[in-house]
Design an enzyme around this catalytic site. Structure first.
Site, PDB file in Angstrom:
ATOM      1  N   GLU A  26      47.680  39.158  47.009  1.00  6.80           N
ATOM      2  CA  GLU A  26      48.899  39.961  47.114  1.00  6.80           C
ATOM      3  C   GLU A  26      48.995  40.743  48.417  1.00  6.80           C
ATOM      4  OE1 GLU A  26      46.203  41.003  45.597  1.00  6.80           O
ATOM      5  OE2 GLU A  26      45.999  42.840  46.761  1.00  6.80           O
ATOM      6  N   ARG A  42      48.468  39.936  51.569  1.00  3.60           N
ATOM      7  CA  ARG A  42      49.209  39.251  52.636  1.00  3.60           C
ATOM      8  C   ARG A  42      50.701  39.189  52.311  1.00  3.60           C
ATOM      9  NH1 ARG A  42      45.252  34.358  51.576  1.00  3.60           N
ATOM     10  NH2 ARG A  42      44.043  36.213  51.092  1.00  3.60           N
ATOM     11  N   LYS A  71      41.827  39.861  37.680  1.00  2.00           N
ATOM     12  CA  LYS A  71      40.432  40.069  38.065  1.00  2.00           C
ATOM     13  C   LYS A  71      39.613  40.247  36.778  1.00  2.00           C
ATOM     14  CE  LYS A  71      41.137  42.030  42.653  1.00  2.00           C
ATOM     15  NZ  LYS A  71      40.723  40.792  43.360  1.00  2.00           N
ATOM     16  N   ASP A  92      42.285  49.570  47.084  1.00  2.00           N
ATOM     17  CA  ASP A  92      43.015  48.494  47.753  1.00  2.00           C
ATOM     18  C   ASP A  92      44.162  49.026  48.623  1.00  2.00           C
ATOM     19  OD1 ASP A  92      42.876  45.798  48.239  1.00  2.00           O
ATOM     20  OD2 ASP A  92      44.260  45.233  46.643  1.00  2.00           O
TER      21      ASP A  92
HETATM   22  N1  BES Z   1      41.919  43.311  47.290  1.00  2.00           N
HETATM   23  C1  BES Z   1      41.331  42.017  47.221  1.00  2.00           C
HETATM   24  C2  BES Z   1      40.197  41.827  48.223  1.00  2.00           C
HETATM   25  C3  BES Z   1      38.974  42.688  48.021  1.00  2.00           C
HETATM   26  C4  BES Z   1      37.890  42.205  47.341  1.00  2.00           C
HETATM   27  C5  BES Z   1      38.913  43.953  48.559  1.00  2.00           C
HETATM   28  C6  BES Z   1      36.764  42.991  47.186  1.00  2.00           C
HETATM   29  C7  BES Z   1      37.809  44.739  48.394  1.00  2.00           C
HETATM   30  C8  BES Z   1      36.720  44.279  47.730  1.00  2.00           C
HETATM   31  C9  BES Z   1      42.394  40.961  47.499  1.00  2.00           C
HETATM   32  O1  BES Z   1      43.679  41.271  47.108  1.00  2.00           O
HETATM   33  C10 BES Z   1      42.010  39.746  46.742  1.00  2.00           C
HETATM   34  O2  BES Z   1      42.063  39.775  45.552  1.00  2.00           O
HETATM   35  N2  BES Z   1      41.630  38.699  47.468  1.00  2.00           N
HETATM   36  C11 BES Z   1      41.286  37.461  46.902  1.00  2.00           C
HETATM   37  C12 BES Z   1      42.124  36.400  47.588  1.00  2.00           C
HETATM   38  C13 BES Z   1      42.075  35.051  46.938  1.00  2.00           C
HETATM   39  C14 BES Z   1      42.671  35.097  45.550  1.00  2.00           C
HETATM   40  C15 BES Z   1      42.841  34.082  47.803  1.00  2.00           C
HETATM   41  C16 BES Z   1      39.810  37.220  47.154  1.00  2.00           C
HETATM   42  O3  BES Z   1      39.330  37.506  48.242  1.00  2.00           O
HETATM   43  O4  BES Z   1      39.118  36.782  46.236  1.00  2.00           O
HETATM   44 ZN    ZN Z   2      44.124  43.244  46.985  1.00  2.00          ZN
HETATM   45 MN    MN Z   3      44.099  40.722  45.098  1.00  2.00          MN
END
Ligand code: BES
Ligand code: ZN
Ligand code: MN
Length: 513
Positions: A366, A368, A293, A305
């Protein structure tokens, strides 16, 4: 027999003393049919269109209050507030009027919000002893219910996460004396709502923990401390046991971290029915892994998370604390998505416990991966009649719905309807998104499935559906709801504890079907 004894420890002690207090609070809350002595503040709950006059008020008081009401244009509508300092003829320093609207039509969540704003008003003063009169509400049972719900709203707002402050701001510590004709009805309702508040506080505490302190083993241990005393059967699988069970998808996410995967199981067996399973994402920190990130604002929130897992722990705590006659098992796969020489690489293939091979198209998808094995564990060990998983899963969900609704995905109309109703009751609202007609979005060239696809929220849901198989199932994507920048309504600043009230309510509704 044991159940009965526990009921008496939890609720009877409360009923006998007439005092209730919560672990996270320094306030005290009492309910009595007798008026309180020596209060410095008087709060009156005012139904719409009722003339504001208590039986022990002199004419001077009544006249002054009437004049203030007219000047403030206070009508008793829901949510209205009026503050009168140094009311004539009364010994209190302040009189607060809170509008209820029509009491019979006042929903629980509105009563809670009224309580939350009462706590803000009171915390703004030096009030120490607050007397609350429900005498203007005609129906005694209605008054008892509303008193308990407003008191619960005061409590929910008063939570503070201050464990890292050398000199924390003093916590709210007032004594609240609720005068209610139906004393035991009010106490009983409040005891149940306090058990719910305890669940919310546990979830907030777990979610607020920074990544460095709230790692998988620490999360699991905190949950055990909170749940075991209530009679919840708690099992914690170590990283070795996670591997032994074949949960390679769960294990893989934290294989690069010093804090390896754990799996928390919390079973409240309040009945002999087939179990309902709650599976919560417990990713204790999300760096994204090698798909790092890079946005500094969003990575700074990734201690939250684990909010789905925290919501499951909180819901189990609430249901156990209320001694609800349901058989519910909470499963929380715990990981830390971090980087090292041992971490999974983009493109790696993991094998889940059910044998599915998964191409890790993104190490940042991660949630899922860990839920897949969590869902398998629930099915394999508990044969549940339904599974609800809850997770801060996708940014795409937040893009679609913001934070006003969590997205739900299910093919089961009974689950969709009962969950929607639970959302309405608790105001943790949900909105269905479609699952059908997305075939192919998680197809992999090299493995059985891949862990990302487009559209993003649906890809997560379709992936999880694969592991739910033929078990009735719903996926709740609560990305965005876990964290509040500032206090508002019943929520303190920081972790909201979102999902506890929704899940606890849903389990009750669904288990009655
Ligand atoms: N934990 C994040 C999702 C998230 C984003 C939660 C913002 C709370 C606030 C999740 O693990 C994630 O990184 N999701 C990615 C998935 C993608 C890489 C397929 C996303 O949504 O960008
Ligand atoms: Zn996450
Ligand atoms: Mn993630």
């Amino acid at each position: 027999m044991r159940m009965f004894k526990l009921v008496c420890i939890g609720v009877c002690a409360l009923l006998i003393s007439g005092v209730a207090s919560a672990q996270y609070l320094q306030t005290t809350t009492r309910f009595s049919s007798q008026p309180a002595q020596g209060a410095d503040s008087l709060v009156v709950l005012v139904p719409a269109g009722v003339s504001v006059q208590l039986s022990d008020w002199s004419q001077v008081t009544t006249d002054q209050v009437a004049r203030a009401i007219s000047a403030a244009e206070f009508t008793g509508e829901t949510g209205q507030q009026m503050l009168l300092l140094a009311p004539a003829g009364l010994s209190v320093d302040r009189l607060i009027l809170l509008g209820l609207g029509e009491p019979a039509e006042l929903p629980r969540h509105r009563a809670e919000t009224i309580g939350a704003s009462l706590s803000v008003m009171i915390n703004d003063t030096h009030a120490a002893t607050v007397a609350i009169s429900t005498g203007l509400i005609a129906d005694a049972d209605q008054a008892a219910r509303i008193a308990a719900e407003v008191a619960h709203g005061v409590d929910l707002r008063n939570y503070r996460f201050d464990r890292y402050k050398s000199e924390p701001d003093p916590r709210p510590a007032q004594s609240f004396y609720w005068q209610v004709a139906a004393e035991s009805a009010a106490l009983e309702s409040y005891a149940l709502l306090s058990a719910l508040a305890e669940g919310v506080f546990t979830a907030r505490e777990l979610t607020n923990l920074p990544g460095g302190d709230g790692f998988p083993a620490a999360f699991a241990e905190y949950a055990r401390q909170q749940l075991a005393p209530l009679g919840v059967e708690v099992t914690i699988l170590t990283p070795e046991q996670v591997l032994e069970q074949g949960m390679g998808s769960l294990y893989g996410v934290s294989q690069g971290s010093q804090h390896k995967a754990h799996l928390l199981v919390a079973h409240w067996k309040g009945s002999d029915d087939q179990a309902i399973a709650l599976v919560g994402k417990g990713n204790t920190f999300d760096t994204g892994g090698y798909n790092l990130k890079t946005d500094s604002a969003s990575i700074l929130q990734m201690q939250t998370d684990k909010a789905g897992g925290a919501a499951v722990v909180g819901a189990i705590k609430a249901l156990a604390g209320q001694r609800v006659a349901v058989n519910v098992v909470g499963v929380v796969p715990l990981s830390q998505n971090a980087i090292s020489g041992e971490a999974i690489l983009p493109g790696d293939v993991l094998t889940a416990a059910d044998g599915t091979t998964i191409e890790v198209a993104s190490t940042d998808a991660e949630g899922r991966l860990i839920l897949a094995d969590g869902i398998w564990y629930a099915r394999h060990h508990y044969n549940p009649r339904a599974i609800a998983d809850i997770a801060t899963l996708t940014g795409a969900k937040t893009t679609a719905l913001g934070t006003a609704y969590s997205a739900i995905f299910t093919n089961q109309p009974e689950i969709r309807d009962s969950l929607s109703l639970a959302g309405e009751i608790t105001q943790e609202l949900v909105w269905p998104l479609p699952l059908d007609n997305y075939s192919g979005i998680i197809n992999s060239r090299i493995a059985d499935i891949r862990n990302s696809g487009t559209p993003g929220a649906q890809a997560g849901a379709i992936f999880l559906q694969h592991f739910a198989g033929d078990t009735p199932w719903v996926h709740i994507d609560m990305a965005g709801e876990a964290l509040a920048d500032s206090a508002s309504g019943i929520s303190a600043a920081g972790a909201t504890g979102h999902g506890v009230r929704l899940l606890a309510e849903w389990v009750k509704l669904f288990s009655d079907q």
